[in-house]
Each structure stands twice: as C-alpha cells, then as structure tokens.
Motif scaffolding. Structure first.
Motif, PDB file in Angstrom:
ATOM      1  N   GLN A  60       1.103  12.747  -1.219  1.00  0.00           N
ATOM      2  CA  GLN A  60       0.367  12.796   0.046  1.00  0.00           C
ATOM      3  C   GLN A  60      -0.148  14.206   0.356  1.00  0.00           C
ATOM      4  O   GLN A  60      -1.283  14.374   0.791  1.00  0.00           O
ATOM      5  CB  GLN A  60       1.278  12.325   1.185  1.00  0.00           C
TER       6      GLN A  60
ATOM      7  N   LYS B 226      -3.416  13.756  -2.641  1.00  0.00           N
ATOM      8  CA  LYS B 226      -4.402  13.154  -1.740  1.00  0.00           C
ATOM      9  C   LYS B 226      -5.133  14.216  -0.911  1.00  0.00           C
ATOM     10  O   LYS B 226      -6.340  14.145  -0.712  1.00  0.00           O
ATOM     11  CB  LYS B 226      -3.728  12.147  -0.806  1.00  0.00           C
TER      12      LYS B 226
ATOM     13  N   ASN C  37       0.835  -1.198   0.000  1.00  0.00           N
ATOM     14  CA  ASN C  37       0.000   0.000   0.000  1.00  0.00           C
ATOM     15  C   ASN C  37       0.869   1.247   0.000  1.00  0.00           C
ATOM     16  O   ASN C  37       2.099   1.165  -0.021  1.00  0.00           O
ATOM     17  CB  ASN C  37      -0.951   0.006   1.206  1.00  0.00           C
ATOM     18  N   PHE C  38       0.234   2.428   0.059  1.00  0.00           N
ATOM     19  CA  PHE C  38       0.977   3.690  -0.033  1.00  0.00           C
ATOM     20  C   PHE C  38       1.869   3.911   1.186  1.00  0.00           C
ATOM     21  O   PHE C  38       2.972   4.453   1.073  1.00  0.00           O
ATOM     22  CB  PHE C  38      -0.014   4.850  -0.204  1.00  0.00           C
ATOM     23  N   ASP C  39       1.405   3.490   2.349  1.00  0.00           N
ATOM     24  CA  ASP C  39       2.220   3.570   3.572  1.00  0.00           C
ATOM     25  C   ASP C  39       3.528   2.810   3.362  1.00  0.00           C
ATOM     26  O   ASP C  39       4.618   3.285   3.713  1.00  0.00           O
ATOM     27  CB  ASP C  39       1.435   2.976   4.748  1.00  0.00           C
TER      28      ASP C  39
ATOM     29  N   VAL D  95      -0.109   4.688  -4.770  1.00  0.00           N
ATOM     30  CA  VAL D  95       1.204   4.108  -5.070  1.00  0.00           C
ATOM     31  C   VAL D  95       1.620   4.463  -6.492  1.00  0.00           C
ATOM     32  O   VAL D  95       2.759   4.878  -6.744  1.00  0.00           O
ATOM     33  CB  VAL D  95       1.198   2.573  -4.873  1.00  0.00           C
TER      34      VAL D  95
ATOM     35  N   SER E 230      -7.713   5.381  -3.688  1.00  0.00           N
ATOM     36  CA  SER E 230      -7.355   4.056  -3.173  1.00  0.00           C
ATOM     37  C   SER E 230      -5.846   3.957  -2.964  1.00  0.00           C
ATOM     38  O   SER E 230      -5.076   4.751  -3.500  1.00  0.00           O
ATOM     39  CB  SER E 230      -7.786   2.976  -4.172  1.00  0.00           C
ATOM     40  N   GLN E 231      -5.434   2.965  -2.176  1.00  0.00           N
ATOM     41  CA  GLN E 231      -4.012   2.757  -1.912  1.00  0.00           C
ATOM     42  C   GLN E 231      -3.245   2.470  -3.206  1.00  0.00           C
ATOM     43  O   GLN E 231      -2.149   2.977  -3.414  1.00  0.00           O
ATOM     44  CB  GLN E 231      -3.833   1.597  -0.919  1.00  0.00           C
ATOM     45  N   THR E 232      -3.838   1.662  -4.063  1.00  0.00           N
ATOM     46  CA  THR E 232      -3.175   1.329  -5.330  1.00  0.00           C
ATOM     47  C   THR E 232      -2.985   2.576  -6.188  1.00  0.00           C
ATOM     48  O   THR E 232      -1.914   2.798  -6.769  1.00  0.00           O
ATOM     49  CB  THR E 232      -4.013   0.292  -6.115  1.00  0.00           C
TER      50      THR E 232
END
Length: 496
Positions: free
Chosen positions: A355, A359, A31-33, A372, A367-369
């Motif tokens: 971020q 975002k 994920n982005f994290d 990324v 979404s996380q995808t």
C-alpha cells in the motif's frame, strides 16, 4: 520421536486446521481492502481476541513463566505494566482510531492514516513510517521464526535447520492465502487455545502438590523472597518494567485490529473481552511459573530441564502432568502464541510494502487483484528474509525485540495517541514526534542508559516534540479540522 506420537498428531492436526481457515478466508477475500484489513468486518469477539493473540507471542507461555520460576513475583511488574498500557490503548485509542481512519480516506495502514490525517503532500510521513515498520517488523518476524524453530527443536528433537522451516511454513501459508481474515480468525482460535492452556496448567500443578496451601508453603520454604515484589529492583527498574505498557499505543499489528472492527460500537465490548482475556492469560502465566517452583522443589528428579533453562517450565509441567493427547493440545498453545504474532507481523509488513510503496509510488492505478497478489508476494519475501536472519539463532538482531517494541512505541505511540485526541496537531508536529521518538530510543539505548528502558524518554520527548512543533506551526486547514470534528462526534455519539 515417531510420527504416531500424540504430540506429533495434535500439532499436525492443529497446523492443518489453521491452514484450512486460511483457505476459507481466501474465499472471503475479494479485494485488497479485504486482504489487509478484512473489509472492516470484525465483530467484538474476533477484534478482542485477535488483538490479544497478535500481541502475546511465545513470551507469554515461555518467557514470563520462566522469569517467575527463576526470580519469583518480582518479575511480574512487566505484566502489570502491559495490562495498564493495553487498557489505556483500548480506552483512548481503539474507538477513535477506528473512526478517524475511516474518515481519512478510508486509510488501510498506519502510514496511510498519517498521510491523509495531516494532508502530507510531501509523503515524508508515509515513507518514514513505512520504513520504520519494515525494519522493526523484519526483526520481529525473525524472532518469531526462531521461537517456532526452538519449539519444534525441543519438543520433537528436530535439527534446528529443519525446525526452522517446519515452524515457519504453516504460518506463511495461511497468511499468504487468506490475508487479514485468515490471520484474525486463526488468532481467535489461537487465543482460545492459549487461555485454555494457561488456566488449566496451574490448576493441575496445584492439585499435584496437594492443595493451594501446600504449594504456598513449599514456595516459601524454597525462598521467602519469591513472594517479594520488590526483590532486587530499584525504583528505576520498576518504572522501566511498567514502561513496557507505553508500547501499545504504537504497535501497528495491534492498532490494525482496531481499524478493522465492524464499527466503533463494537469497541467497548471488544475492550471488555480483550482485557478479561489478557488478565487471565497473564495471571495464568505467572501462576505456572510460581507454582512450578513448588512442583520441581518436590520433584527434583525431573527438574533437570528447567534447572538448565527456566523458560521450559510450562512445557515440562504439561508433559509431566497430562495425558500425551491432552499435552499435545495444550502445547499447541505455545505454537499458537508464536504463529499468531508472526502472522500479524508478516501481514502488516506486507501491507506497508504494497500500500505505502508499491501502490503509492509505483502503480497508483493498480487493480485490486494485482494488489492482492503483490501483497502475497511481499508476505513471501519478508518471510524468506526473516528465515534468513533466523538461520543464525544467536544473531544479535534477535536481541533487539525489546528495542523494536520501544522503537514502535516511541516513534508511533505519541503520534497515534495525540492525533486522535488533539485537533491542533500538524504535519510538522507528527514528523517531529516520530523522528524525536525514534532517535531518542536509539541514543538512549546506546549512549545514555541509566538503567531506564528507552521507551520512556522516547515517548516523553516524542510527545513534547509534537506539541511544540504543532504550536509553532500554523493551524491545520479547515478541511482537516472538520474531518477531525466529524470523526470525534461519531465516536462520542457511539459512546453515549
């Protein structure tokens, strides 16, 4: 130079190894994290060495040995300042920033942390700090691209335009694919390579000269002032060199390593590893330049390249003293230094765009995808801008690296340091500190000077602005103070 030359082979193998690490990290990035902070999973060893490697660019193996070679030990004050600053950063900021970012909405970037730490609904802190990161890091990235191009140009005789793309391509690829984990894991390999190069090279120089005593005698015969730590330096000059250490408190690519540690308990061990690595590397770099004086005094027939450019002293000594295969491995240390810093800066810039702009302002529910892939696109975009700037290696922008270090140090340093130490600090104090610190650096650099490095007045006035504006403001609300107390208790409990 043919492609079967040992230098080519070792460099290509090294680059392929870094790219392979990038693809392994890709499999661990869910994920982005994970992409921008590695899921806060770094152990002590990786935290320490990735922080060190992302900090020490090609300057460690080229600039510092070159300065010592030309001017003697008087150039070592900057190394002393950096050691003091790095230790203070590990001691007072690292552990606290790790817990404070987690307790403040699990902040992933510095602008994210500032926004949540002070509940800044206006988002001015996020916008201003993200802009500072983007402007200064684009300059930093361009300087890293130039350093990589110069390395390939001088080592392999490539045209500058070709060397530019060769030097940048591998770094861009593993950051693009693997994100933070790729950067941190490759930094660990690169830090190991750098310390190996800097410890073995001065040892072989001394052995080539006979022994330590002979080397020292030759240096003294060349010029006894080589031993003089104060040669040609005023008090202000020494303070300015030591002042570089203040920059550590505000460097996003170093601070993000603290934020990514697996826990606050990993920090003390990371500090010991990181500081040992740093002291040995800086000591080795000083030794390379210092004993290089003796070597080239004894071997004037091979001194042409270093007489023309002192920054070549490390590379020339390696090529003369070592078997070509070993030399290839050691010179990969220069590439490691360049790649490790460039990769860290690319990723922090990408994080700020993704971020803190995409975002936060455009796609709050992305979404996380999606995040990324936006992060990867931002890496590519920033890298291409940096390459565009680097196409003119004489561009004045590239002379602004010390300016950028001062800008980060003065704009972010006091805010980061005081925000993890003082509960009473407010949003207006943070904003005032950032603005005053940044403006002071610009004004001092362009209009005042006085021989004093601009980070010093910037850091002092930025800190004063934080305290004054915070005290003039009403106290932070109960939720902010409670989060601070909980984070500080967790930090103190971990250090009992």
């Amino acid at each position: 130079m043919t492609f079967t030359n040992p230098l080519w082979v070792t460099f290509v193998l090294y680059i392929l190894a870094m790219v392979l690490i990038g693809f392994i990290a890709y499999r661990a990035t869910k994920n982005f994290d994970d992409y921008i902070l590695g899921g806060r999973s770094l152990g002590s060893y990786v935290t320490a060495l990735s922080a060190g490697a992302s900090d020490m660019s090609g300057w460690l193996l080229l600039g510092l040995p070159g300065a010592i070679f030309v001017s003697g030990l008087s150039e070592s004050w900057i190394a002393i300042g950096l050691i003091i600053g790095a230790w203070l950063n590990w001691q007072f900021v690292a552990g606290r920033l790790r817990v404070h970012t987690e307790h403040n909405h699990n902040a992933l970037t510095l602008p994210d942390y500032f926004t949540h730490r002070f509940e800044d609904k206006s988002r001015l802190l996020r916008i201003f700090s993200a802009l500072v990161i983007l402007v200064f890091f684009t300059i930093y990235c361009a300087s890293g691209v130039v350093a990589g191009a110069r390395l390939f140009e001088t080592t392999f005789g490539l045209p500058y335009d070709t060397a530019l793309w060769v030097g940048a391509a591998a770094t861009i690829l593993y950051v693009f694919v693997g994100g933070f984990l790729a950067v941190s894991w490759t930094d660990t390999v690169q830090a190991t390579l750098m310390i190996f190069a800097l410890l073995i090279t001065p040892l072989f120089v001394v052995l080539a000269l006979g022994d330590f005593g002979a080397a020292m005698d030759t240096i003294a015969m060349q010029d006894p002032a080589n031993f003089d730590m104060f040669r040609g330096l005023s008090f202000i000059a020494i303070i300015s060199l030591l002042g570089w250490g203040l920059g550590y408190f505000g460097q996003p690519h170093i601070l993000v390593r603290f934020m990514a540690a697996s826990s606050v308990k990993a920090i003390p061990n990371a500090r010991r590893i990181g500081m040992t690595w740093m002291i040995l590397c800086l000591g080795g770099a000083v030794a390379v330049g210092f004993f290089g004086i003796a070597y080239f005094a004894d071997h004037p027939d091979v001194a042409g390249p270093v007489t023309a450019n002192g920054e070549r002293v490390f590379m020339e000594l390696v090529k003369i003293l070592f078997n070509p295969w070993v030399a290839g491995v050691i010179l990969s240390g220069v590439l490691a230094a360049v790649m490790s810093t460039l990769s860290a800066q690319l990723l922090v810039s990408s994080s700020a765009l993704t971020q803190d702009f995409y975002k936060s302002f455009l796609r709050k529910h992305a979404s996380q995808t999606e995040l990324v892939w936006v992060g990867r696109a931002m890496v590519l975009m920033i890298a291409l801008i940096a390459i565009g700037i680097a196409y003119n290696p004489e561009s004045k922008v590239l002379g602004l690296v010390s300016y950028a270090w001062a800008g980060f140090g003065a704009a972010f340093g006091p805010v980061v340091l005081i925000s993890v130490l003082w509960k009473r600090m407010t949003r207006n104090g943070a904003l005032a500190g950032m603005l005053v610190g940044a403006i002071t650096v610009v004004v001092w650099k362009n209009f005042i000077g006085l021989g004093l490095y601009e980070i010093i007045p910037g850091f002092i006035l930025g800190s004063l602005a934080i305290v004054v504006f915070s005290l003039l403001d009403k106290e932070p609300n109960a939720a902010i103070q409670e989060r601070f107390d909980v984070a500080e208790k967790e930090y103190q409990d971990a250090h009992i």
